[in-house]
Design a protein around this motif. Sequence first.
Motif, mmCIF file in Angstrom:
data_model
loop_
_atom_site.group_PDB
_atom_site.id
_atom_site.type_symbol
_atom_site.label_atom_id
_atom_site.label_comp_id
_atom_site.label_asym_id
_atom_site.label_seq_id
_atom_site.Cartn_x
_atom_site.Cartn_y
_atom_site.Cartn_z
ATOM 1 N N ARG A 57 0.812 -1.211 0.000
ATOM 2 C CA ARG A 57 0.000 0.000 0.000
ATOM 3 C C ARG A 57 0.848 1.266 0.000
ATOM 4 O O ARG A 57 0.343 2.357 -0.214
ATOM 5 C CB ARG A 57 -0.947 0.012 1.212
ATOM 6 C CG ARG A 57 -1.724 -1.270 1.398
ATOM 7 C CD ARG A 57 -2.957 -1.089 2.231
ATOM 8 N NE ARG A 57 -4.030 -0.495 1.482
ATOM 9 C CZ ARG A 57 -4.812 -1.165 0.626
ATOM 10 N NH1 ARG A 57 -4.615 -2.434 0.394
ATOM 11 N NH2 ARG A 57 -5.797 -0.545 0.000
ATOM 12 N N THR A 87 -3.090 -0.833 -5.942
ATOM 13 C CA THR A 87 -4.047 0.127 -5.381
ATOM 14 C C THR A 87 -4.155 1.301 -6.364
ATOM 15 O O THR A 87 -3.244 1.530 -7.176
ATOM 16 C CB THR A 87 -3.561 0.675 -4.023
ATOM 17 O OG1 THR A 87 -2.390 1.458 -4.240
ATOM 18 C CG2 THR A 87 -3.269 -0.437 -3.032
ATOM 19 N N PRO A 88 -5.237 2.074 -6.285
ATOM 20 C CA PRO A 88 -5.358 3.228 -7.193
ATOM 21 C C PRO A 88 -4.182 4.200 -7.082
ATOM 22 O O PRO A 88 -3.726 4.753 -8.089
ATOM 23 C CB PRO A 88 -6.670 3.887 -6.750
ATOM 24 C CG PRO A 88 -7.471 2.778 -6.145
ATOM 25 C CD PRO A 88 -6.469 1.876 -5.483
ATOM 26 N N THR A 89 -3.673 4.410 -5.876
ATOM 27 C CA THR A 89 -2.552 5.349 -5.702
ATOM 28 C C THR A 89 -1.270 4.803 -6.320
ATOM 29 O O THR A 89 -0.505 5.540 -6.956
ATOM 30 C CB THR A 89 -2.337 5.658 -4.204
ATOM 31 O OG1 THR A 89 -3.500 6.336 -3.723
ATOM 32 C CG2 THR A 89 -1.120 6.540 -3.990
ATOM 33 N N LYS A 92 -1.567 5.137 -10.008
ATOM 34 C CA LYS A 92 -1.345 6.525 -10.440
ATOM 35 C C LYS A 92 0.142 6.878 -10.388
ATOM 36 O O LYS A 92 0.670 7.558 -11.279
ATOM 37 C CB LYS A 92 -2.159 7.483 -9.566
ATOM 38 C CG LYS A 92 -2.042 8.924 -10.015
ATOM 39 C CD LYS A 92 -3.034 9.838 -9.333
ATOM 40 C CE LYS A 92 -2.895 11.264 -9.869
ATOM 41 N NZ LYS A 92 -3.832 12.194 -9.246
ATOM 42 N N HIS B 31 -11.460 9.135 2.203
ATOM 43 C CA HIS B 31 -11.500 7.846 1.516
ATOM 44 C C HIS B 31 -10.101 7.227 1.564
ATOM 45 O O HIS B 31 -9.090 7.923 1.533
ATOM 46 C CB HIS B 31 -11.944 8.076 0.069
ATOM 47 C CG HIS B 31 -12.216 6.826 -0.689
ATOM 48 N ND1 HIS B 31 -11.211 6.080 -1.265
ATOM 49 C CD2 HIS B 31 -13.368 6.180 -0.973
ATOM 50 C CE1 HIS B 31 -11.745 5.034 -1.871
ATOM 51 N NE2 HIS B 31 -13.050 5.067 -1.698
ATOM 52 N N GLN B 32 -10.052 5.902 1.629
ATOM 53 C CA GLN B 32 -8.774 5.186 1.735
ATOM 54 C C GLN B 32 -7.795 5.573 0.619
ATOM 55 O O GLN B 32 -6.589 5.730 0.845
ATOM 56 C CB GLN B 32 -9.030 3.673 1.723
ATOM 57 C CG GLN B 32 -7.776 2.807 1.821
ATOM 58 C CD GLN B 32 -7.027 2.966 3.140
ATOM 59 O OE1 GLN B 32 -7.593 3.390 4.150
ATOM 60 N NE2 GLN B 32 -5.742 2.648 3.127
ATOM 61 N N THR B 33 -8.320 5.730 -0.602
ATOM 62 C CA THR B 33 -7.446 6.080 -1.731
ATOM 63 C C THR B 33 -6.802 7.453 -1.515
ATOM 64 O O THR B 33 -5.628 7.658 -1.832
ATOM 65 C CB THR B 33 -8.251 6.074 -3.051
ATOM 66 O OG1 THR B 33 -8.731 4.756 -3.260
ATOM 67 C CG2 THR B 33 -7.387 6.482 -4.229
ATOM 68 N N GLN B 34 -7.567 8.385 -0.946
ATOM 69 C CA GLN B 34 -7.004 9.713 -0.669
ATOM 70 C C GLN B 34 -5.960 9.657 0.437
ATOM 71 O O GLN B 34 -4.938 10.343 0.380
ATOM 72 C CB GLN B 34 -8.106 10.656 -0.243
ATOM 73 C CG GLN B 34 -9.054 11.022 -1.356
ATOM 74 C CD GLN B 34 -10.004 12.080 -0.861
ATOM 75 O OE1 GLN B 34 -10.732 11.846 0.090
ATOM 76 N NE2 GLN B 34 -9.975 13.223 -1.478
ATOM 77 N N GLU B 36 -4.075 7.129 1.076
ATOM 78 C CA GLU B 36 -2.852 6.521 0.524
ATOM 79 C C GLU B 36 -2.104 7.511 -0.368
ATOM 80 O O GLU B 36 -0.864 7.544 -0.356
ATOM 81 C CB GLU B 36 -3.212 5.241 -0.240
ATOM 82 C CG GLU B 36 -3.628 4.126 0.711
ATOM 83 C CD GLU B 36 -4.212 2.914 0.009
ATOM 84 O OE1 GLU B 36 -4.284 2.915 -1.232
ATOM 85 O OE2 GLU B 36 -4.600 1.969 0.712
ATOM 86 N N ALA B 37 -2.832 8.323 -1.125
ATOM 87 C CA ALA B 37 -2.162 9.330 -1.961
ATOM 88 C C ALA B 37 -1.422 10.338 -1.084
ATOM 89 O O ALA B 37 -0.265 10.686 -1.365
ATOM 90 C CB ALA B 37 -3.196 10.041 -2.841
#
Lengths: 122, 137
Positions: A57, A87-89, A92, B31-34, B36-37
Amino acid sequence: MSEEQIRIAKDLLTEGVGLIAAAGYINNEGGQAIADAASELMDQGCKTLVIDLDGTRIINSIGVSILLEILEKLMDEKGRLAFCNLTPTIAKTFEIMGLVQYASVYPDRLAARAALEGHAAV
Amino acid sequence: MEVVLHLPVVPNAELVAAKAVETLGRALGMHQTQVEAASVAMVEACLNAMEHGGGPVTVRLRGDNHSRPCLVIEVEDHGRGFDPERAPRNSSSRVLGSTSKRGWGLTLIRELMDEVQIQSAPGKTVVAMRKYVESAP
């Protein structure tokens, strides 16, 4: 085992296609562990490698730069690199750093296997 | 709510800051994706600060609700500073085939966060980032 320490497993996904499962922090050490596994599979004749990042992650750019080196090495051998379970991140990040322009991305291991079967014997 | 961390320059210290992003981001309803970013951006900012800052790194995190709810992250080092306008903006076409594949930190931070401001002078650099809260579905 600490959360950041990478866990690596390698196997043959199908004939000529090596699989590296990597879970943990992909930093310089994690990237190098993946590179070492990639070298071993290439030495065994795999020209196509799938890196499964289920369980990963967090990454950093130093780790991803090592993945870019694996990609170059495979391209030099007319091989292919693919990833799955991103994962999406991470997807990206790979897009920003150019990995996905030259490597394939599949949702999971089964999809990767289905797509790559028959393409490996180059 | 504010979290302040003073990170020593030791391997994987950046993960302590990433953990704080995760905890605070979830508390803010991100949100989980945010989350992680923001964690990856935080890691890159900390690595830059540790590499170029020449000493311990200070990280501040807080929720802000001034215009829109967001997570605010500041990473401060005390190195010689740099000109943000002249900082490299990497592209994959420049990196593949090159012997040096480093220098992606600021590019990733700018792409992964919603707002980024850099103030840098000799002795103090602050990278301030915002990620707006998008509630979990």
